[in-house]
Structure formats: C-alpha cells, structure tokens
Design a protein around this motif. Structure first.
Motif, short mmCIF file in Angstrom:
data_model
loop_
_atom_site.label_atom_id
_atom_site.label_comp_id
_atom_site.label_asym_id
_atom_site.label_seq_id
_atom_site.Cartn_x
_atom_site.Cartn_y
_atom_site.Cartn_z
N GLY A 1 -11.42 6.98 -1.51
CA GLY A 1 -10.51 6.99 -2.66
C GLY A 1 -10.37 8.37 -3.30
N LEU A 2 -10.65 9.44 -2.57
CA LEU A 2 -10.55 10.80 -3.12
C LEU A 2 -9.17 11.06 -3.73
CD1 LEU A 2 -11.81 13.71 -3.27
CD2 LEU A 2 -10.68 14.16 -1.10
N ARG A 3 -9.16 11.65 -4.95
CA ARG A 3 -7.90 11.96 -5.63
C ARG A 3 -7.82 13.45 -5.92
NH1 ARG A 3 -6.51 7.07 -8.48
NH2 ARG A 3 -6.60 5.56 -6.79
N LEU A 4 -6.60 13.92 -6.23
CA LEU A 4 -6.38 15.30 -6.64
C LEU A 4 -7.37 15.71 -7.72
CD1 LEU A 4 -2.50 15.69 -7.09
CD2 LEU A 4 -3.97 17.10 -5.63
N ALA A 5 -7.93 16.90 -7.61
CA ALA A 5 -8.83 17.48 -8.61
C ALA A 5 -10.12 16.71 -8.81
CB ALA A 5 -8.10 17.69 -9.94
N ASP A 6 -10.50 15.90 -7.84
CA ASP A 6 -11.83 15.27 -7.93
C ASP A 6 -12.90 16.30 -7.60
OD1 ASP A 6 -11.03 12.74 -8.61
OD2 ASP A 6 -11.28 11.87 -6.61
N PRO A 7 -13.96 16.40 -8.42
CA PRO A 7 -15.08 17.28 -8.06
C PRO A 7 -15.87 16.65 -6.91
CG PRO A 7 -15.49 16.18 -10.16
CD PRO A 7 -14.12 15.77 -9.73
N LEU A 8 -15.97 17.41 -5.82
CA LEU A 8 -16.48 16.84 -4.55
C LEU A 8 -17.65 17.64 -4.02
CD1 LEU A 8 -16.01 15.01 -1.96
CD2 LEU A 8 -14.59 16.89 -1.12
N VAL A 9 -18.63 16.93 -3.49
CA VAL A 9 -19.73 17.58 -2.76
C VAL A 9 -19.71 17.07 -1.32
CG1 VAL A 9 -22.24 17.80 -2.54
CG2 VAL A 9 -21.17 17.81 -4.81
N ILE A 10 -19.83 18.00 -0.39
CA ILE A 10 -19.97 17.63 1.02
C ILE A 10 -21.37 18.08 1.45
CG2 ILE A 10 -19.11 17.99 3.38
CD1 ILE A 10 -16.34 18.61 2.09
N CYS A 11 -22.18 17.15 1.92
CA CYS A 11 -23.53 17.51 2.39
C CYS A 11 -23.47 17.70 3.89
CB CYS A 11 -24.52 16.40 2.06
SG CYS A 11 -24.69 16.05 0.32
N GLY A 12 -23.79 18.90 4.35
CA GLY A 12 -23.79 19.19 5.79
C GLY A 12 -22.51 19.86 6.22
N ALA A 13 -22.64 21.02 6.90
CA ALA A 13 -21.47 21.78 7.34
C ALA A 13 -21.42 21.85 8.87
CB ALA A 13 -21.49 23.18 6.72
N GLY A 14 -21.75 20.73 9.53
CA GLY A 14 -21.51 20.60 10.98
C GLY A 14 -20.03 20.25 11.17
N PRO A 15 -19.65 19.93 12.41
CA PRO A 15 -18.24 19.59 12.66
C PRO A 15 -17.70 18.49 11.74
CG PRO A 15 -19.40 19.89 14.72
CD PRO A 15 -20.45 19.98 13.64
N ILE A 16 -18.52 17.49 11.44
CA ILE A 16 -18.01 16.40 10.58
C ILE A 16 -17.88 16.89 9.13
CG2 ILE A 16 -18.54 14.09 9.65
CD1 ILE A 16 -17.63 14.00 12.58
N GLY A 17 -18.87 17.65 8.65
CA GLY A 17 -18.77 18.20 7.29
C GLY A 17 -17.60 19.18 7.18
#
Ligand SMILES: NC(=O)c1ccc[n+]([C@@H]2O[C@H](COP(=O)([O-])OP(=O)(O)OC[C@H]3O[C@@H](n4cnc5c(N)ncnc54)[C@H](O)[C@@H]3O)[C@@H](O)[C@H]2O)c1
Ligand SMILES: OC[C@H](O)C(O)[C@@H](O)CO
Ligand SMILES: [Zn+2]
Ligand SMILES: [Zn+2]
Length: 358
Positions: free
Chosen positions: A172-188
């Motif tokens: 349900g991500l929306r415009l201007a949502d503060p987001l964290v992504i854990c892990g910077a592999g191909p999926i991240g």
C-alpha cells in the motif's frame, strides 16, 4: 542457418542432492499444442538457485533429485504449438516461471492469487527443471512479449522486479511515504527502483556491504544509506535508520530475511506502520511480539507474485525503471559453472550475474 541447426546441443545448468553443480546436455524438448519453444538468451542467477545448489533446500522445498536451475529468463520464440495464438517465431519474450494449474476447481487459480496454487509448476524449484538452458518449452499463457528496445537482460531482470512490485503493491505504499528498505541485494535494489518510481520519500536503505550501498546511491542519488555491522544491537541500528530518515518509517520493505534485520526494521517503524517481509530465511525466527502489539505494527509477507509481469515490463519499457545497472557479471552458457561461482563468492562482489547465449 537456424539456431537449432547451428547449436543443436541443449546445454543446461543442473545440480543434485550431492551439491554437484554442472553443465548437462539435455534433449531439445517437444512442444505441446499450447507451448512455444524458446531459445533462452539471458538468465539471471537468483539467490535461491545458489541456495538450492549449496544447501539443498529452501524451507519445505528440498532437492531430492538431479534437476535444472534458473527462473529469471528471457529469449526468442523459435516454434509454436498448433493452438498458440499470441506468439510467432522471432518474438522476444520474458518467461514467467511459475505455471499454476489454472483449473476452475483450484480456489487460488480461480480467485486470481495463482502464486498460492498448490499444484504450481515453478520451473527451477525441485523437482521441476529450471529454464537456465538453451532451449525450453514454455506455455504461451506464461510468456510475456518484450518490446524491441527492452534487452534480454532487462527481460530476465523483470523476474526480481516482479517480486519487488508484488510486495510494494500489497504494502500500500503511497506518495511521500517515509520508507526503509533493509538489504541492498537485487531484491532490495529493485524495490528501491520501484519505490522511487512510486514516489516514496524519504527513503533509507541498509546493508552490511558498503559496495551495495554505493550501488543504491548510484541508482537513486537521493536515497540515504545505513551501513550495518554484524552483531550490532537491533535497537541501535533502528535509531540510526530513524536518524537518517528524519522520522520513524511508515513502511519497511524487509529484503534480507535475516532475523536481526527484521528486528531493526520493526524498531524503526512508527505506531500503526507496517513491516513487509520479502526476504526469506530460517524456518523459525523470534519476533518482538509485544513491541509489534503495543505499536499496532502490521507484519506481512510476500510469496512470489501474480499478474505483475506485464506491469513490470511496461515500467521498464517506459524508462521509469532502469534495471541495466544491476548486472555486474556476464558469462556464456558454456561458462555456467563459473557464473555460479561468481554469484556465490562474496569476493566477486556480484550483484546480478547474467548467463547469456547468442
Ligand atoms: N518472497 C519472495 O517471493 C522472494 C522472491 C525472491 C527472493 N526472495 C528473498 O529475498 C531476499 C533478498 O534476495 P536478494 O536476491 O536480494 O539476496 P542477496 O542475498 O543478494 O541480498 C541480501 C542483502 O541483505 C544484506 N544483509 C544481510 N544481513 C543484513 C542485515 N542484518 N542488515 C542489513 N543488510 C543485511 C546482504 O549483505 C545482502 O546484500 C532473499 O532472502 C531471497 O531469498 C524472496
Ligand atoms: O524469485 C522466486 C524465488 O526465488 C522462488 O520463490 C524461490 O525462493 C523458491 O522457488
Ligand atoms: Zn528468484
Ligand atoms: Zn491452481
């Protein structure tokens, strides 16, 4: 001379319960009336391919026989079965490798969540052979046309992008949502590209590897990065994430499946926010149950995808998502074993390894 006469050997990358990874020569498959014979031109190596080879299982999916790897692929149609209506020889296609039963008696197929079909044939999940082979017969219903300006490599990267898009869609991500992504592999990283296109702001991404964080900044310069050290306290990492984000996260996309990373994601989330776990990991994991409860944090999970390939291809074709920088290594099909070594050796610093066949 056509490719089948020029290259009559159907090479494939196989493994077995003894973790013996090797090239094998297979028969060129017969096609059924609804199938297309595809010359597979580009395949990415997924972490799960490496995992099945090295560890012999992922959760309940166990390598019990010799079988072929690979489910991130694109290629060219060579022949079509007599009832195929949407493709002709020469068409460029991405292969969706989870082929569900599609029977009206199957609740999940009937109601559209075909990623839950109990009878799915997921090419590359044992015992079903993968598509990391020169020639593969694929049902036309699960092939997706690639526009001419989208390369085979990009077509193969549509698979990990589909995982990310499926997670983002259900989160349900929306415009201007503060987001964290854990892990910077191909999926991240594909999640980062997709979240950028979807308008998340600010975005923080974490990893243990500074090289992968540098790749994240190269892809999306406005992303902020947090370098995690193994063994660091999860709450301390969460505090660093929140500091970089400037606030607590509304949404965390967890792309490692590692318990300590899931914990820091949870602690970095605001009251009422959600932690969406795409990563897979150990069968049993502890969670900070009362922290989740007292903060009404939703903990959700993603299992593969459904109905995402066409969306993923259109985002790539329109230039909204550029997958090309994810490819770090390229090998020929004949070098399949070396390709898997590069994908599984940390010193090779691979992000996405591609296996190509001309
Ligand atoms: N849910 C699904 O349907 C689905 C589909 C495909 C892949 N996956 C899973 O998604 C995960 C990510 O896939 P990938 O191809 O990017 O794998 P990957 O192993 O290449 O990337 C994982 C990244 O997480 C980092 N990492 C590990 N521990 C960390 C920690 N404590 N904090 C921060 N970063 C940490 C690693 O350094 C690595 O860069 C895997 O678990 C994979 O199996 C799930
Ligand atoms: O990208 C798809 C995933 O790698 C698969 O679901 C795998 O984890 C098990 O077959
Ligand atoms: Zn995969
Ligand atoms: Zn079904």
């Amino acid at each position: 001379m056509d490719i089948l006469s020029k290259k009559p050997v159907n090479l494939a990358v196989h493994t077995n319960p003894d973790h013996d990874l090797r090239l094998v020569e297979c028969d060129i498959p017969e096609i059924g009336q609804y199938d297309c014979l595809v010359h597979v031109r580009a395949s990415g190596i997924c972490g799960s391919d490496v995992h099945f080879w090295k560890h012999g299982r992922i959760g309940p999916m166990v390598v019990t026989c010799d079988y072929g790897l690979g489910h991130e692929s694109a290629g060219v149609v060579l022949k079509v079965g007599e009832s195929v209506t949407r493709f002709k020889p020469g068409d460029r296609v991405a292969l969706e490798c989870g082929v569900p039963c599609s029977k009206p008696t199957c609740f999940y197929c009937r109601t559209g969540r075909y990623n839950a079909c109990p009878d799915v044939v997921f090419f590359s999940t044992p015992p079903y052979n993968g598509v990391l082979r020169r020639y593969h017969a694929h049902p036309e219903a699960w092939l997706h046309k690639l526009p001419n300006h989208v390369s085979f490599e990009e077509g193969s990267l549509v698979e990990p992008l589909s995982v990310a898009l499926a997670g983002i869609d259900r989160s349900g991500l929306r415009l201007a949502d503060p987001l964290v992504i854990c892990g910077a592999g191909p999926i991240g990283l594909t999640s980062l590209l997709a979240a950028n296109a979807a308008g998340a702001e600010p975005i923080v991404i974490t990893d243990l590897d500074e090289g992968r964080l540098a790749k994240a900044r190269e892809l999306i310069p406005r992303v902020r990065t947090v370098l995690v050290e193994m063994g660091q306290d999860s709450k301390a990492i969460a505090a660093r994430i929140v500091e970089q984000l400037g606030q607590e996260a509304k949404l965390v996309l967890e792309c490692t499946g590692v318990e300590s990373s899931i914990h820091s994601g949870i602690y970095a989330t605001r009251f009422g926010g959600s932690v969406f776990v795409i990563g897979v990991g150990r069968d049993f994991q502890n969670i900070p149950f009362m922290h989740l409860s007292a903060n009404e944090i939703d903990l959700k999970f993603q299992y593969r995808y459904h109905d995402v390939y066409p969306k993923a291809i259109s985002l790539v074709a329109a230039g909204m998502i550029d997958l090309k920088p994810l490819v770090s290594h390229r090998f020929k099909l004949e070098e399949g074993v070396e390709a898997f070594k590069a994908a599984s050796t940390p010193a090779a610093r691979a992000i996405k390894v591609q296996i190509l066949d001309e």
